[in-house]
Design an enzyme around this catalytic site. Structure first.
Site, PDB file in Angstrom:
ATOM      1  N   HIS A 461       4.956  28.359   8.842  1.00  0.00           N
ATOM      2  CA  HIS A 461       5.401  27.131   9.637  1.00  0.00           C
ATOM      3  C   HIS A 461       5.937  25.605   9.423  1.00  0.00           C
ATOM      4  O   HIS A 461       6.699  25.113  10.023  1.00  0.00           O
ATOM      5  CB  HIS A 461       3.842  26.483   9.968  1.00  0.00           C
ATOM      6  N   GLU A 462       5.885  25.564   8.346  1.00  0.00           N
ATOM      7  CA  GLU A 462       6.997  24.357   7.563  1.00  0.00           C
ATOM      8  C   GLU A 462       8.184  24.895   8.014  1.00  0.00           C
ATOM      9  O   GLU A 462       8.886  24.125   8.417  1.00  0.00           O
ATOM     10  CB  GLU A 462       6.771  23.874   6.183  1.00  0.00           C
ATOM     11  N   HIS A 465       9.615  23.653  11.570  1.00  0.00           N
ATOM     12  CA  HIS A 465      10.028  22.143  11.522  1.00  0.00           C
ATOM     13  C   HIS A 465      11.068  21.759  11.134  1.00  0.00           C
ATOM     14  O   HIS A 465      11.844  21.818  11.475  1.00  0.00           O
ATOM     15  CB  HIS A 465       8.491  21.426  10.443  1.00  0.00           C
ATOM     16  N   HIS A 468      13.433  22.934  13.455  1.00  0.00           N
ATOM     17  CA  HIS A 468      13.540  21.515  14.633  1.00  0.00           C
ATOM     18  C   HIS A 468      14.244  20.469  14.257  1.00  0.00           C
ATOM     19  O   HIS A 468      15.146  20.285  14.142  1.00  0.00           O
ATOM     20  CB  HIS A 468      12.287  21.355  14.619  1.00  0.00           C
TER      21      HIS A 468
HETATM   22 ZN   LIG Z   1       3.195  21.098  11.310  1.00  0.00          ZN
END
Ligand SMILES: [Zn+2]
Length: 671
Positions: A461-462, A465, A468
């Protein structure tokens, strides 16, 4: 003498020179950087030349370089490696920074220059990205109230200040109710509780200064107690206390505070020219209107309640088998659901862990980014703020892309949770700067370090990010990387979690720490199924809260929020044995500040998108489909906030997201 933070950073990749920075540098560096920023702002506002995009919007973009440096270093160490001095600094900095940025967004001279450009925007010959930055800048000023004059301006200041006070009271009342209540347990009452709950109950007793274990209202104790305690009377007592937080009468009661907050928010929105606070809040989101949020939530609500009703029947039967008659109650659900989970999906965490080595999971996250986007990761030996931090240079076709830092292990100096931040965001103006991105987690140390499945998902998940930020390719920093709408920002991160579940990824990287064997198929299937368990309950408790939040802010403020909440739940047909995840008197997301007010829906909005976006890969020929990967990078990962979120999604997917993939993923409709 130059402050080490404000000096030129001559380190490799111009990383912050952590080794040279002392805690005594932060306060003077912040003062100096804020003063420099103010001087830049004053010069832009006082410019006697006619406003141009360059001397106003670009000048604002370029201002505050020193302030960025100070804040990126300070907030990195304050979050991931704090100490009493840093905590004290943080308490001193917060109000200073809030006042600093509030003064800029209500600077009338500055606003009049931006407003003048906005009025002339069609004649300015701006690029698409420049037009977007001008629009966002203008909108930011208007939303902060910079266009208000006279009485309206004065009233806005009053409302803002009263809302800040009310938000603080709401939080403090909630903390007081959580702190004050506890329930003594006898040694007999511990029967049926797993060791970790018993240990937590004893530790909590010690903290309260009582002789023996207690149940408190901390989520980490009350939830497992409700899950595991066979004592129905104690579960009921604890559940009633838990759901009464903020509604106990007396000085800590939050119900009137909630009503006043809703009234003031509505007045604030109307002063700014919006019909309702929900219209004001959603203007900057992908969802845009309350109607669209409600539509999406209702599409999920119906299958979720159907599933919850079916589950309630199974659980009621289990309860009757225990010799308990009468309806299943809210304090029974978690207990019987846990029994059912154990019977149907028991997953042995201890047997699973050796397959999830931290280093192998990092490799897996990098390998997926390599197959999807061609990124390569080479370890870097650079001094950082803590010896546990690791760094990699990220390249593509031999070209530098970013520096990626991973700070994975829990320690006392780190706040809980996991997060991603850019120590330097990507930009090309006023000069080209490559991103420096950090992931911070709280995994247990070990040799080798082993993860739970949830931990592994957090890692992916991290890292989503981080992609991105690292793949961002825009001109202006204010819209780069994760500077996107709140209901869009979790798309890249939640989407990346799906690659952990790709069988070939787990087959290659989930190998046993001692034997090197891949995870057995049967275990893998159990892991994936367990994640879908009790989704009827979880979806219902969440969506009920999201719908009530939306109703509170859509239209005139309710005279009595508790009456409105009860009406809403009755109208929706809330299942009898499920409570709202957060009821009004303790709904801190919505009342402690306005970050998630009429925005609690956004977790589900993002989940709908990530499920739908991953389905696009599956439809196209698999998780590593090259064309889809390119479309994802071109339209979502590289574009930051340079266009409306909806347009970005449409460009990637060819249509707006539908709820089917989410409902299938949660097991609420047949796959
Ligand atoms: Zn998040």
């Amino acid at each position: 003498m130059t402050n080490s933070i404000l000096s030129d950073w001559t380190t490799p990749f111009e990383l912050a020179p952590f080794a040279q920075i002392s805690d005594d540098d932060f306060a003077p560096a912040l003062d100096q950087a804020m003063a420099a920023h103010n001087a830049e702002i004053d010069a832009i506002a006082a410019n006697t030349e006619a406003p141009s995009f360059a001397n106003t919007v670009e000048a604002l973009e370029a201002a505050g370089e020193d302030l960025n440096k100070v804040l990126s270093v300070f907030f990195t160490v304050a979050g991931a490696d704090s100490n009493p001095k840093r905590e004290e600094l943080q308490r001193a900095f917060s109000p200073k920074l809030a006042a600093h940025f509030a003064a800029i967004s209500s600077n009338k001279a500055l606003f009049s220059r931006v407003a003048d450009l906005w009025d002339r925007r069609d004649g300015l010959d701006l690029t698409e990205e420049q037009a977007r930055v001008l629009m966002l800048s203008h909108r930011g000023f208007v939303r902060a109230g910079a266009a208000l004059e006279g009485d309206a301006d004065a009233r806005m200041q009053e409302i803002k200040s009263r809302l800040a006070t009310l938000g603080t009271s709401f939080t403090q009342n909630l903390l007081a109710d959580e702190r004050d209540w506890y329930m003594d347990l006898s040694e007999d009452d511990l029967h049926g509780l797993p060791d970790f709950v018993v240990d937590a109950a004893r530790a909590a007793g010690k903290e309260k200064g009582v002789d023996g274990p207690v149940v408190t209202l901390s989520r980490s104790i009350i939830v497992p107690f409700l899950q595991f305690s066979p004592r129905r009377d104690l579960r009921e007592k604890a559940y009633r206390a838990w759901t009464a937080r903020g509604a106990n009468g007396g000085e800590t009661d939050n119900r009137e505070i909630a009503a006043e907050i809703l009234t003031l928010r509505q007045e604030r929105a109307q002063l700014l020219g919006y019909d309702s606070f929900a219209d004001y809040k959603l203007e900057t989101e992908m969802a845009r209107t309350p109607g669209r949020v409600r539509d999406l939530l209702m599409q999920v609500w119906e299958p979720a309640t159907a599933q919850a009703d079916a589950d309630a029947e199974v659980l009621t039967e289990m309860m009757q088998d225990d010799g308990v008659n009468g309806p299943l109650e809210a304090w029974d659900w978690r207990y019987y659901a846990e029994k059912r989970r154990k019977a149907e999906h028991d997953l042995d965490e201890a047997a699973l862990k050796p397959y999830l080595q931290l280093d192998r999971m990092i490799e897996a996250s990098f390998a997926c980014a390599n197959r999807l986007f061609g990124l390569e990761f080479a370890p870097l030996d650079v001094p950082l703020y803590h010896p546990d931090c690791r760094a990699w240079e990220v390249t593509r076709n031999g070209q530098h892309v970013a520096v990626f830092i991973g700070d994975y292990f829990a320690r006392g100096s780190k706040r809980s949770g996991a997060w991603c931040s850019a120590m330097r965001a990507q930009a090309k103006f006023p000069k080209v700067q490559a991103p420096v991105v950090i992931n911070v987690c709280n995994f247990a140390k070990g040799d080798p370090a082993l993860l739970s499945y949830d931990d592994a998902r957090t890692l992916f998940h991290e890292f989503g990010h981080a992609l991105h930020q690292m793949l961002s390719n825009v001109t202006y920093e204010s819209i780069s990387g994760t500077s996107v709408a709140r209901d869009f920002v979790e798309l890249p991160s939640q989407l990346y979690e799906h690659w952990l579940e790709v069988p070939e990824v787990l087959a290659e990287y989930a190998t046993h720490a001692e034997t090197g064997e891949p995870m057995p198929q049967e275990m893998l299937a159990k892991v994936l199924n367990a994640a879908n368990f009790d989704q009827g309950f979880q979806t219902v408790e969440y969506v009920a809260s999201a719908l009530v939040d939306l109703a509170f802010h859509d239209g005139a403020a309710p005279a009595d929020p508790m009456v409105k909440q009860a009406e809403m739940l009755a109208e929706l047909g809330m299942p009898h044995a499920i409570g709202m995840r957060h009821a009004t008197p303790h709904f801190a997301h919505v009342f402690a500040g306005d970050g998630y007010s009429s925005g609690y829906y956004s977790y589900m909005w993002s989940e709908v998108m990530d499920a739908d976006a991953f389905a696009a890969f599956e439809e196209a020929g698999g998780a590593f489909d090259a064309e889809r990967a390119k479309a994802l990078e071109d339209n979502i990962l590289s574009t930051g906030g340079s266009r409306e979120a909806e347009d970005l999604y449409l460009a990637f997917r060819g249509r707006l997201p539908g709820v089917e993939a989410l409902l299938k993923g949660r097991g609420l409709i047949a796959a």
